[in-house]
Design an enzyme around this catalytic site. Structure first.
Site, PDB file in Angstrom:
ATOM      1  N   THR A  12       3.430  -6.635 -10.894  1.00  0.00           N
ATOM      2  CA  THR A  12       3.536  -5.533 -11.990  1.00  0.00           C
ATOM      3  C   THR A  12       5.210  -6.703 -13.533  1.00  0.00           C
ATOM      4  O   THR A  12       5.036  -6.187 -14.014  1.00  0.00           O
ATOM      5  CB  THR A  12       4.481  -5.031 -10.987  1.00  0.00           C
ATOM      6  OG1 THR A  12       3.256  -4.252 -10.194  1.00  0.00           O
ATOM      7  CG2 THR A  12       5.657  -3.968 -11.739  1.00  0.00           C
ATOM      8  N   THR A 100       3.382  -8.128  -6.021  1.00  0.00           N
ATOM      9  CA  THR A 100       3.903  -8.351  -3.956  1.00  0.00           C
ATOM     10  C   THR A 100       3.093  -7.347  -3.873  1.00  0.00           C
ATOM     11  O   THR A 100       3.335  -7.414  -2.364  1.00  0.00           O
ATOM     12  CB  THR A 100       5.110  -6.784  -4.795  1.00  0.00           C
ATOM     13  OG1 THR A 100       4.672  -6.188  -4.587  1.00  0.00           O
ATOM     14  CG2 THR A 100       6.074  -7.316  -5.723  1.00  0.00           C
TER      15      THR A 100
HETATM   16  N1  LIG Z   1       5.002  -5.204  -7.848  1.00  0.00           N
HETATM   17  C1  LIG Z   1       3.889  -4.861  -7.662  1.00  0.00           C
HETATM   18  O1  LIG Z   1       3.681  -6.311  -7.867  1.00  0.00           O
HETATM   19  C2  LIG Z   1       2.552  -4.655  -7.525  1.00  0.00           C
HETATM   20  C3  LIG Z   1       1.433  -4.443  -8.216  1.00  0.00           C
HETATM   21  N2  LIG Z   1       0.485  -3.773  -7.481  1.00  0.00           N
HETATM   22  C4  LIG Z   1       0.670  -5.967  -7.501  1.00  0.00           C
HETATM   23  O2  LIG Z   1       0.225  -6.652  -6.539  1.00  0.00           O
HETATM   24  O3  LIG Z   1       0.836  -6.269  -8.600  1.00  0.00           O
END
Ligand SMILES: NC(=O)C[C@H](N)C(=O)O
Length: 337
Positions: A12, A100
């Site tokens: 993200t 994440t």
């Molecule tokens: N907050 C994030 O980075 C979530 C994202 N969907 C990922 O893991 O790439």
């Protein structure tokens, strides 16, 4: 001058909405956020990162993917890149920007193999780069601060996120949208605005050698116990090619009727079963009989100790990729868990 090397992998923190390619899978995602920014873009567009004038910052993109798209080959690729940079004498600290969703898996593999004194600091964002109030720039700035701080050397892999610095070991994404998504690791540092306090030093086992490319194809399935769950899921995993399994038991690590027999079947055919828990916090502890954790361990399962199922899976895959005997696997897993 202190040198910090940043490795971009996507997530993200590198995502923007409505990019060409959103919906490329034809699943009707018209405006889905897609990882697209390089780490150079992030640093260049981030006044927060640029504020670290006292640092020499170098960057490298290993991939630009949402972390939900990663498999073991990609996790190994990121880990190898981080370890290579950590081993360079000219590099004082390494930062990895990462989605994440599966950050806890990659960061844990880095922690397992990082025997250098150079700490690898993972960070990311919960709000995409093009959203107002994106948390990415602040998290990146804080990760740079941790990576450059000599008090945080020799800590393997850490996660710097939303003002908290925690060990990769034990970390778990515990909230889907909150600005602090991670729970579970030990807190080693806390930010007071821009001041960083060291609050603890982690105890770490010896470093494991970086797994070879076989890690990428070592299938370890995570199977969850729940009321009425079928022990056939374990047998199916083995029959369809898993080299090992992690059973996320109920409570302290229990499972319903038939699971102990299935564990015994797998272990007797050379497929290790690690017993963890589906509970978000706390260790696996063998307490209960009648098919509970005592019986599952007696059937040959190896306790995951404090490792959650997904980090237990990473350690199991790393060990199994070296083709250990069942006894060697049990000994090594019990030493490094
Ligand atoms: N907050 C994030 O980075 C979530 C994202 N969907 C990922 O893991 O790439």
């Amino acid at each position: 001058m202190t040198r910090v090397h940043i490795i971009g992998t996507g997530g993200t923190i590198a995502s923007r909405s409505g990019q060409a390619g959103a919906g490329a899978e034809g699943m009707g995602h018209v405006d889905g956020s897609v990882a697209s920014d390089t780490i150079g873009d992030l640093v260049a567009s981030s006044p927060a990162a640029a504020a670290h004038e006292a640092l020499q910052v170098t960057t490298e993109d290993v991939m630009t993917l949402g972390s939900y798209r990663l498999g073991l080959p990609e996790i190994l690729e990121i880990t190898a890149a981080a370890l290579t940079r950590a081993a360079e004498t000219a590099v004082d600290g390494v930062v990895v920007t990462h989605g994440t969703d599966t950050l806890e898996e990659t960061a844990f593999l880095v922690d397992l193999v990082n025997g250098t004194d150079t700490t690898v600091v993972f960070t990311g964002a919960q709000r995409a780069a093009d959203q107002p109030d994106s948390d990415g720039p602040r998290n990146l700035r804080q990760a740079l601060t941790v990576a450059a701080d000599p008090r945080f050397r020799g800590m393997g892999a850490l996660i710097a996120f939303d003002g908290r610095v925690q060990t990769a070991r034990g970390a778990r994404k515990a909230h889907t949208t909150a600005s602090q998504p991670f729970d579970g690791g030990a807190t080693v540092g806390l930010f007071r605005n821009d001041e960083l306090d060291l609050v603890a030093r982690p105890a770490r086992p010896r470093a494991l050698a970086l797994p070879g490319p076989g890690f990428g194809t070592t299938r370890v399935d995570v199977i969850t116990a729940y009321p009425g769950s079928s022990p056939d899921a374990l047998r199916h995993a083995a029959q369809s090619g898993a080299a090992g399994a992690v059973l996320a038991g109920t409570g302290v690590g229990n499972a319903g009727p038939g699971h102990a027999d299935a564990v015994a079947d797998l272990v007797s055919s050379g497929i290790p079963v690690v017993l963890s828990t589906r509970v978000p916090s706390g260790p696996m502890v063998p307490i209960y009989g009648n098919g509970g954790g005592v019986d599952l361990i007696a059937a040959g399962a190896v306790s995951a100790g404090h490792l959650n199922p997904f980090q237990a899976r990473i350690l199991a895959a790393a060990l199994l990729s070296g083709n250990p005997s069942t006894t060697e696997f049990t000994t090594l897993f019990s030493e490094l868990r």
